[in-house]
Write a protein that holds these residues in place. Structure first.
Motif, PDB file in Angstrom:
ATOM      1  N   ALA A   1      -6.772   1.384  -5.950  1.00  0.00           N
ATOM      2  CA  ALA A   1      -6.177   2.707  -5.760  1.00  0.00           C
ATOM      3  C   ALA A   1      -5.419   3.160  -6.998  1.00  0.00           C
ATOM      4  CB  ALA A   1      -5.250   2.686  -4.547  1.00  0.00           C
ATOM      5  N   TYR A   2      -4.728   2.229  -7.653  1.00  0.00           N
ATOM      6  CA  TYR A   2      -3.897   2.588  -8.809  1.00  0.00           C
ATOM      7  C   TYR A   2      -4.738   3.132  -9.954  1.00  0.00           C
ATOM      8  CZ  TYR A   2       0.649   2.146 -11.203  1.00  0.00           C
ATOM      9  OH  TYR A   2       1.846   2.379 -11.829  1.00  0.00           O
TER      10      TYR A   2
ATOM     11  N   LEU B   1       1.276   6.842  -6.853  1.00  0.00           N
ATOM     12  CA  LEU B   1       0.220   7.805  -7.166  1.00  0.00           C
ATOM     13  C   LEU B   1       0.702   9.235  -6.973  1.00  0.00           C
ATOM     14  CD1 LEU B   1      -2.778   5.933  -5.509  1.00  0.00           C
ATOM     15  CD2 LEU B   1      -2.548   6.458  -7.942  1.00  0.00           C
ATOM     16  N   ARG B   2       1.497   9.468  -5.930  1.00  0.00           N
ATOM     17  CA  ARG B   2       2.001  10.830  -5.693  1.00  0.00           C
ATOM     18  C   ARG B   2       2.937  11.289  -6.797  1.00  0.00           C
ATOM     19  NH1 ARG B   2       2.345   8.846  -0.295  1.00  0.00           N
ATOM     20  NH2 ARG B   2       4.586   8.430  -0.515  1.00  0.00           N
TER      21      ARG B   2
ATOM     22  N   ALA C   1       0.899   4.138  -2.895  1.00  0.00           N
ATOM     23  CA  ALA C   1       0.623   5.537  -2.568  1.00  0.00           C
ATOM     24  C   ALA C   1       1.716   6.445  -3.109  1.00  0.00           C
ATOM     25  CB  ALA C   1       0.495   5.704  -1.052  1.00  0.00           C
TER      26      ALA C   1
ATOM     27  N   GLU D   1       0.808  -1.225   0.000  1.00  0.00           N
ATOM     28  CA  GLU D   1       0.000   0.000   0.000  1.00  0.00           C
ATOM     29  C   GLU D   1       0.840   1.272   0.000  1.00  0.00           C
ATOM     30  OE1 GLU D   1      -3.350  -2.552   1.942  1.00  0.00           O
ATOM     31  OE2 GLU D   1      -1.171  -2.624   1.890  1.00  0.00           O
ATOM     32  N   GLU D   2       1.878   1.329   0.819  1.00  0.00           N
ATOM     33  CA  GLU D   2       2.691   2.549   0.873  1.00  0.00           C
ATOM     34  C   GLU D   2       3.422   2.776  -0.442  1.00  0.00           C
ATOM     35  OE1 GLU D   2       4.271   3.513   5.180  1.00  0.00           O
ATOM     36  OE2 GLU D   2       4.700   1.422   4.704  1.00  0.00           O
TER      37      GLU D   2
ATOM     38  N   CYS E   1      -4.708  -2.109  -3.523  1.00  0.00           N
ATOM     39  CA  CYS E   1      -3.705  -1.398  -4.318  1.00  0.00           C
ATOM     40  C   CYS E   1      -4.140  -1.258  -5.773  1.00  0.00           C
ATOM     41  CB  CYS E   1      -2.366  -2.124  -4.242  1.00  0.00           C
ATOM     42  SG  CYS E   1      -1.552  -1.992  -2.639  1.00  0.00           S
TER      43      CYS E   1
END
Length: 431
Positions: A155-156, A119-120, A116, A112-113, A152
């Motif tokens: 989120a992606y 994405l940033r 993230a 997950e990190e 994940c």
């Protein structure tokens, strides 16, 4: 079909008849990482860049990664979570300013990190999978890995909010890298691709790792492409081949022979991308220059090869992989649930994998003609050859070590090729 920069570059190279070659490269220092990406982008080859993450980041120990950076301690990859977004964007620009996209590679069962951070920074390509990055490389429960990867993937897809289509590569065709008959590698790659689609991805690549027999590998690649066409026809997809993932030849000549064989296999087998290894693999982490030289060597060999014009002989890899896939799909409409149940019941079982959620009953072996076969299948729905010619000897510790070194020993012991010596490749700009 929708594509981001990474998938677009691979598709364009494929349309030109060029194999994309890619290193396995990562450095903790941002300047070194940017320098490496720039060198890959300028290599005399059709390339994509790689940022391989460090071990602390892979297991989620971000405080250790931060301490290592503060202390100036060496890391075996790039700590993307620990570095500021602006630093990572500067690093990625080393390749992007030359029009070469970058994939982040990590090895995390609970990423997950990492996602993230992707994405940033806007990175549109990464890899892994709920099985392939859990069972061989961690002790994370498979249930937790499946749930993590589902989050994940979902989120992606938010990269689409900024106009970027994300690309996800399954590592399922590698697993432990060796002594695993190809049908299981093919099945897990396809199943992870189906898992990605279920959780919103529309652009994927499916992997396969070079094994012990070129003829068997060509058949496996044909089976992988056929199953992808049948089961994932609605996705943008391509096949990626990994240069042999097991014990690597110890001599430079043996390593280059094996890499050359991988490049020819990629072209003949219809792979769009090749993950390259260097002659330094058996001894240490390769330098930037060694990575570039290996990329250029693979590209030169690939350019001299042509795709296979006839179908590979059918020894049953496609049928066996299809049976394994269907065994999982019968357990649940949810691919993640099906994968968990399949491993609980031993319907999927990775040879020599010690993870607690793996049944550990299956065993592979190398036949007299160099192919991989099942010595024991456990509870998997596959056929074990019980004939006198197909029956393996009981595996001993010495036998296992011999099998693990089979490929390295074979390529190290090959006589020199007839003809002029191959030139030493140097780090230069693209022509």
């Amino acid at each position: 079909m929708p594509r981001g920069p990474f998938a677009t570059a691979v598709a364009a190279a494929r349309a030109r008849g060029e194999l994309v070659v890619q290193p396995r490269m990562g450095f903790g220092d941002p300047t070194a990482m940017r320098t490496g990406l720039t060198a890959v982008a300028r290599a005399r080859a059709t390339t994509v860049g790689t940022v391989t993450l460090d071990s602390y980041t892979r297991v989620g120990d971000q405080s250790a990664a931060v301490r290592a950076l503060a202390d100036g301690a060496p890391l075996n990859g790039y700590p993307i979570v620990a570095h500021p977004v602006e630093v990572t964007r500067w690093v990625l620009a080393g390749a992007q300013q030359h029009g070469v996209p970058v994939q982040v590679r990590h090895g995390s069962a609970r990423p997950e990190e990492i996602f993230a951070a992707l994405l940033r920074t806007g990175v549109d390509a990464t890899e892994g999978g709920p099985v392939s990055y859990c069972l061989p490389y961690s002790r994370v429960p498979l249930r937790d890995a499946v749930d993590s990867w589902a989050r994940c993937c979902a989120a992606y897809t938010r990269l689409r909010d900024v106009g970027v289509e994300p690309h996800l590569e399954s590592f399922g065709g590698c697993l432990l890298g060796q002594l695993c008959p190809p049908s299981l590698l093919v099945a897990v790659a396809v199943l992870e691709g189906m898992f990605f689609r279920q959780h919103g991805l529309r652009s994927v690549s499916l992997s396969y790792a070079q094994q012990t027999s070129t003829e068997q590998d060509e058949e496996a690649l044909a089976a992988l492409r056929r199953l992808t066409d049948e089961l994932l026809p609605d996705l943008d997809s391509h096949v990626v081949l990994y240069t042999y993932m097991g014990v690597y030849p110890r001599t430079p000549q043996g390593a280059l022979r094996l890499l050359g064989a991988a490049a020819r296999l990629a072209v003949r087998g219809g792979a769009a991308r090749l993950i390259v290894k260097t002659p330094a693999e058996a001894h240490r982490i390769p330098t930037i220059e060694e990575n570039v030289a290996a990329l250029e060597h693979a590209a030169r060999v690939a350019a001299a090869e042509r795709p296979a014009t006839t179908d590979a002989p059918d020894t049953g890899i496609y049928a066996e992989a299809r049976t394994l896939i269907e065994a999982v799909l019968e357990l649940s409409d949810d691919i993640g649930v099906g994968l968990r149940r399949a491993f609980e019941r031993g319907h999927l079982d990775i040879p020599y994998c010690l993870h607690p959620d793996n049944a550990g009953q299956a065993r592979g072996y190398i036949t007299a003609d160099g192919r991989l076969a099942w010595a024991r299948a456990g509870r998997m729905p596959v056929t074990v050859d019980r004939s006198a010619n197909g029956r393996p000897a009981e595996m001993t510790s010495d036998g296992l070590l011999t099998a693990l070194s089979h490929v390295a020993d074979r390529y190290d012991s090959m006589p020199p090729a007839v003809g002029p010596a191959e030139p030493v490749l140097e780090l230069t700009s693209k022509r």
